[in-house]
Every structure is written in structure tokens, then in C-alpha cells.
Design a protein around this motif. Structure first.
Motif, PDB file in Angstrom:
ATOM      1  N   TYR A 104       0.842  -1.206   0.000  1.00 50.56           N
ATOM      2  CA  TYR A 104       0.000   0.000   0.000  1.00 50.56           C
ATOM      3  C   TYR A 104       0.874   1.253   0.000  1.00 50.56           C
ATOM      4  CZ  TYR A 104      -3.588   3.343   1.489  1.00 50.56           C
ATOM      5  OH  TYR A 104      -4.431   4.413   1.583  1.00 50.56           O
ATOM      6  N   GLY A 105       1.931   1.256   0.776  1.00 47.34           N
ATOM      7  CA  GLY A 105       2.859   2.389   0.768  1.00 47.34           C
ATOM      8  C   GLY A 105       3.483   2.607  -0.596  1.00 47.34           C
ATOM      9  N   ARG A 106       3.853   1.520  -1.259  1.00 49.07           N
ATOM     10  CA  ARG A 106       4.405   1.634  -2.621  1.00 49.07           C
ATOM     11  C   ARG A 106       3.359   2.193  -3.575  1.00 49.07           C
ATOM     12  NH1 ARG A 106       6.216  -2.181  -5.664  1.00 49.07           N
ATOM     13  NH2 ARG A 106       4.636  -3.681  -5.074  1.00 49.07           N
ATOM     14  N   TYR A 107       2.126   1.686  -3.453  1.00 46.86           N
ATOM     15  CA  TYR A 107       1.033   2.161  -4.291  1.00 46.86           C
ATOM     16  C   TYR A 107       0.847   3.670  -4.121  1.00 46.86           C
ATOM     17  CZ  TYR A 107      -3.739   3.341  -5.538  1.00 46.86           C
ATOM     18  OH  TYR A 107      -4.829   3.971  -6.058  1.00 46.86           O
ATOM     19  N   LEU A 108       0.839   4.140  -2.881  1.00 47.57           N
ATOM     20  CA  LEU A 108       0.641   5.568  -2.629  1.00 47.57           C
ATOM     21  C   LEU A 108       1.768   6.398  -3.235  1.00 47.57           C
ATOM     22  CD1 LEU A 108      -0.621   5.518   1.067  1.00 47.57           C
ATOM     23  CD2 LEU A 108      -1.976   5.904  -1.010  1.00 47.57           C
ATOM     24  N   LEU A 109       3.002   5.941  -3.116  1.00 50.31           N
ATOM     25  CA  LEU A 109       4.119   6.684  -3.690  1.00 50.31           C
ATOM     26  C   LEU A 109       4.031   6.705  -5.212  1.00 50.31           C
ATOM     27  CD1 LEU A 109       6.670   8.293  -3.159  1.00 50.31           C
ATOM     28  CD2 LEU A 109       7.949   6.138  -3.169  1.00 50.31           C
TER      29      LEU A 109
END
Length: 186
Positions: A104-109
Motif C-alpha cells: 500500500y505504501g508503494r502504491y501511494l508513492l
């Protein structure tokens, strides 16, 4: 044009697609031209083609990294996320949730920091408020940097470009302010 659902239904409209492009003067005064140029590029594609292009573009970055902890099986995947988070807060182990949060963190970035855009701010693109907490701005204490901690280790170095562009812009404006306010080189 004011066109509510009744108007559209009366006109026989069954499907409506809105393509919105927005540019600001943040990086230059030619924002109207840049917005129109982006709009002209979009209208050349069908909705299905735009969706396919978006998915392919996102996946080209997203598929660069995979994280598996202990086992690739996520035994709690059918459980709602809020319940899984509550379980974690209570001390339960849920490696699948940890993997999910990592991705999810990768997706947001990926979604909030791409070349040619502004860097990711405190609330990203998803702020629901007109007057956002902390003004949805850039805090140079640690918050801004934290948005980019996973960039290189997740093979997403191009997502850092908006941050470096922003910092270059800040340094130039800082030099101007130092000259005007303090008669210093900056």
C-alpha cells in the motif's frame, strides 16, 4: 453547464465520461496551455484505452518488487482491514497485513509522485478537506523525507524526481529571498 441526473436521463445519456486536467502556476505561467495540451492527448483515447494504459503504466512500476514474509499465504485476507488493524493493535501477528501495508505504501508513492508532478505531501492526493490538516503542505522536518524512504529500496527511483525538482525550485527561491531580505547570497 448545469446538468443533473434528470436532465441527462431526459437526453438519453446512459454513460458520461468526464476527463479533467488541472495544471497550476506552480511550475510556470503556461498552466492553461499545459492543461489544454494534456486534455488534447486524453481525448484521442477511448475510456478502455485510457484504463489499459493506466494499468500498464502503474504495473510497470508496481511489479518491480514483491515482499513475502514467512509464507505467501494470507490466512486473514477475507477479513476486513479495520478488523485486521485492530488485531495488530492487540498484539496479534498478521504477516499478510504487514505485506499489504508495505505494498500500500508503494502504491501511494507511485500514485502521488511521478515525473512532471509535485512531490507527495502530508496527505497526498487523497485529502478530503478544503482546509486540510497541516495545510496538506510540505514539512521539511522529516515528514517529506519519510514519503520517499521506500523509493530506492523498492526500485521506484523515478518517483523521487518531483522531490528533487521541488528542492531545486526551493533553493532558487531561497536565494532570491536571501538577497532581498538579508542582502546575502543565499
Amino acid at each position: 453547464i448545469e446538468a443533473g441526473p434528470d436532465y441527462l436521463q431526459a437526453k438519453g445519456v446512459r454513460k458520461l465520461v468526464l476527463l479533467v486536467t488541472i495544471q497550476t502556476s506552480f511550475y510556470g505561467e503556461d498552466y492553461v496551455e499545459r492543461s489544454q495540451s494534456a486534455q488534447n492527448k486524453l481525448i484521442a483515447w477511448s475510456v478502455d484505452q485510457l484504463h489499459q494504459r493506466h494499468v500498464a503504466d502503474h504495473q510497470s512500476l508496481y511489479k518491480r518488487v514483491e515482499l513475502m514474509l514467512a509464507s505467501s499465504r494470507d490466512e486473514h485476507s477475507a477479513m476486513p482491514t479495520d478488523l485486521r488493524l485492530n488485531r495488530l493493535r492487540s498484539g496479534a501477528k498478521d504477516l499478510g497485513m504487514e505485506v499489504l501495508l508495505f505494498h500500500y505504501g508503494r502504491y501511494l508513492l507511485i500514485a502521488s509522485s511521478r515525473p512532471g508532478t509535485n512531490p507527495a505531501n502530508l496527505q497526498g492526493l487523497w485529502n478530503e478537506h478544503i482546509n486540510a490538516p497541516w495545510n496538506a503542505d510540505y514539512h521539511l522536518n522529516i515528514n517529506l523525507q519519510m514519503n520517499y524512504w521506500p523509493a530506492d529500496i523498492c526500485n521506484l527511483s523515478e518517483t523521487v524526481e518531483p522531490l528533487t525538482d521541488f528542492m531545486s525550485l526551493l533553493s532558487e527561491r531561497g536565494k532570491q529571498s536571501a538577497r532581498k531580505l538579508y542582502n546575502a547570497r543565499g
